[in-house]
Design a protein around this motif. Structure first.
Motif, PDB file in Angstrom:
ATOM      1  N   TYR A  74      36.850  32.229  34.651  1.00  0.00           N
ATOM      2  CA  TYR A  74      38.045  32.724  35.354  1.00  0.00           C
ATOM      3  C   TYR A  74      37.945  32.411  36.620  1.00  0.00           C
ATOM      4  N   GLN A  75      39.070  32.459  37.448  1.00  0.00           N
ATOM      5  CA  GLN A  75      39.196  32.144  38.668  1.00  0.00           C
ATOM      6  C   GLN A  75      39.052  33.373  39.667  1.00  0.00           C
ATOM      7  N   TRP A  76      38.247  33.417  40.680  1.00  0.00           N
ATOM      8  CA  TRP A  76      38.116  34.540  41.611  1.00  0.00           C
ATOM      9  C   TRP A  76      37.667  34.273  42.805  1.00  0.00           C
ATOM     10  N   ASP A  77      37.962  34.895  43.937  1.00  0.00           N
ATOM     11  CA  ASP A  77      37.713  34.524  45.315  1.00  0.00           C
ATOM     12  C   ASP A  77      36.360  34.539  45.421  1.00  0.00           C
ATOM     13  N   ASN A  78      35.878  33.524  45.999  1.00  0.00           N
ATOM     14  CA  ASN A  78      34.265  33.543  46.423  1.00  0.00           C
ATOM     15  C   ASN A  78      34.172  33.944  47.907  1.00  0.00           C
ATOM     16  N   PRO A  79      33.436  34.901  48.264  1.00  0.00           N
ATOM     17  CA  PRO A  79      33.319  35.543  49.715  1.00  0.00           C
ATOM     18  C   PRO A  79      32.623  34.592  50.420  1.00  0.00           C
ATOM     19  N   ALA A  80      31.866  33.613  49.959  1.00  0.00           N
ATOM     20  CA  ALA A  80      31.119  32.505  50.482  1.00  0.00           C
ATOM     21  C   ALA A  80      32.143  31.486  51.022  1.00  0.00           C
ATOM     22  N   ILE A  81      33.277  31.279  50.505  1.00  0.00           N
ATOM     23  CA  ILE A  81      34.211  30.387  50.745  1.00  0.00           C
ATOM     24  C   ILE A  81      35.406  30.900  51.381  1.00  0.00           C
ATOM     25  N   GLU A  82      35.725  30.436  52.651  1.00  0.00           N
ATOM     26  CA  GLU A  82      37.012  30.505  53.227  1.00  0.00           C
ATOM     27  C   GLU A  82      37.907  29.991  52.656  1.00  0.00           C
ATOM     28  N   GLY A  83      39.378  30.712  52.674  1.00  0.00           N
ATOM     29  CA  GLY A  83      40.441  30.055  52.301  1.00  0.00           C
ATOM     30  C   GLY A  83      40.662  29.801  50.612  1.00  0.00           C
ATOM     31  N   ASP A  84      39.923  30.437  49.963  1.00  0.00           N
ATOM     32  CA  ASP A  84      40.153  30.561  48.478  1.00  0.00           C
ATOM     33  C   ASP A  84      40.689  31.665  48.081  1.00  0.00           C
ATOM     34  N   GLU A  85      41.144  32.517  48.771  1.00  0.00           N
ATOM     35  CA  GLU A  85      41.598  33.975  48.422  1.00  0.00           C
ATOM     36  C   GLU A  85      42.917  33.827  47.353  1.00  0.00           C
ATOM     37  N   GLU A  86      43.631  32.652  47.807  1.00  0.00           N
ATOM     38  CA  GLU A  86      44.922  32.600  47.039  1.00  0.00           C
ATOM     39  C   GLU A  86      44.714  32.048  45.569  1.00  0.00           C
ATOM     40  N   HIS A  87      43.966  30.915  45.490  1.00  0.00           N
ATOM     41  CA  HIS A  87      43.565  30.354  44.278  1.00  0.00           C
ATOM     42  C   HIS A  87      42.293  30.592  43.666  1.00  0.00           C
ATOM     43  N   GLY A  88      41.465  31.357  44.565  1.00  0.00           N
ATOM     44  CA  GLY A  88      40.312  31.651  44.067  1.00  0.00           C
ATOM     45  C   GLY A  88      39.240  30.333  43.749  1.00  0.00           C
ATOM     46  N   SER A  89      38.012  30.508  43.003  1.00  0.00           N
ATOM     47  CA  SER A  89      37.348  29.631  42.834  1.00  0.00           C
ATOM     48  C   SER A  89      36.652  29.781  41.288  1.00  0.00           C
ATOM     49  N   PRO A  90      36.075  28.727  40.749  1.00  0.00           N
ATOM     50  CA  PRO A  90      35.532  28.780  39.383  1.00  0.00           C
ATOM     51  C   PRO A  90      34.415  29.791  39.293  1.00  0.00           C
ATOM     52  N   LYS A  91      34.685  30.645  38.514  1.00  0.00           N
ATOM     53  CA  LYS A  91      33.358  31.669  38.163  1.00  0.00           C
ATOM     54  C   LYS A  91      32.999  31.750  36.826  1.00  0.00           C
TER      55      LYS A  91
END
Length: 205
Positions: free
Chosen positions: A161-178
């Motif tokens: 799924y897609q989830w925001d990664n606290p280690a990456i700035e700017g992915d709050e809207e689209h998230g990162s692959p988890k």
């Protein structure tokens, strides 16, 4: 008297002569065991040393699908020894799985859910515990619990799924692959779900 003395001397010297004759006829080494001896069996070589067990996969080692699977299955195995009831299981999880260390490394942590989607243990935040996770959706609107439940009912499996990664700035809207891996566990006779997840790109060396 003289005749008795002669008889005594004759008898004494006769006995000595007889004894000397017997000794002269005895074979050499009489009294010693001269039978051939059986050689001792050869001593077997010592067994080869057992190779050391591979080091266990800890939270910091979970960087791909295989290491994540091993990490989660090991966590479930360890928990099974403290799962007589939920109070005992939670006390064990809280004492060993919440802090940074073997069972937690940043955003790699263990969670426990009921089969209905209620969050029973979340290492990063106690405030999440007791909340209903069944309706939570990812950044694409996908319900996370549907994939988690299906994987657990299959005996264990992955879900993405897609989830925001606290280690990456700017992915709050689209998230990162988890990527998550979950397995079914039984606590106090109640079936539950134990799992963990990683951000593959961030976890890869």
């Amino acid at each position: 008297m003289r005749n008795l003395r002669r008889l005594f001397l004759r008898t004494r010297f006769g006995a000595m002569a007889f004894a000397l004759t017997v000794l002269s006829l005895a074979p050499a080494g009489c009294g010693e065991d001269t039978s051939p001896t059986t050689p001792a069996p050869p001593v077997p070589p010592p067994p080869a040393p057992t190779p050391p067990a591979p080091p266990p996969v800890q939270a910091r080692d979970a960087v791909d699908r295989e290491t994540l699977r091993v990490f989660v299955e090991r966590a479930a195995e360890v928990l099974s020894g403290h799962a007589s009831d939920w109070d005992a299981a939670y006390a064990f999880l809280d004492a060993n799985f919440r802090s940074e260390g073997e069972w937690r490394h940043g955003e790699i942590y263990v969670f426990v859910l009921t089969m209905e989607g209620i969050n029973r243990f979340a290492a990063p935040n106690r405030d999440w515990e007791g909340t209903d996770f069944s309706q939570t959706v990812d950044r694409n609107g996908v319900r996370l619990f549907e994939g988690i439940l299906a994987a657990a009912l299959a005996g264990g499996g992955f879900t993405e799924y897609q989830w925001d990664n606290p280690a990456i700035e700017g992915d709050e809207e689209h998230g990162s692959p988890k990527l998550a891996y979950v397995v079914p566990v039984t606590v106090g006779g109640t079936p539950m779900i134990l799992g963990s997840g990683i951000y593959p790109r961030a976890a890869a060396p």
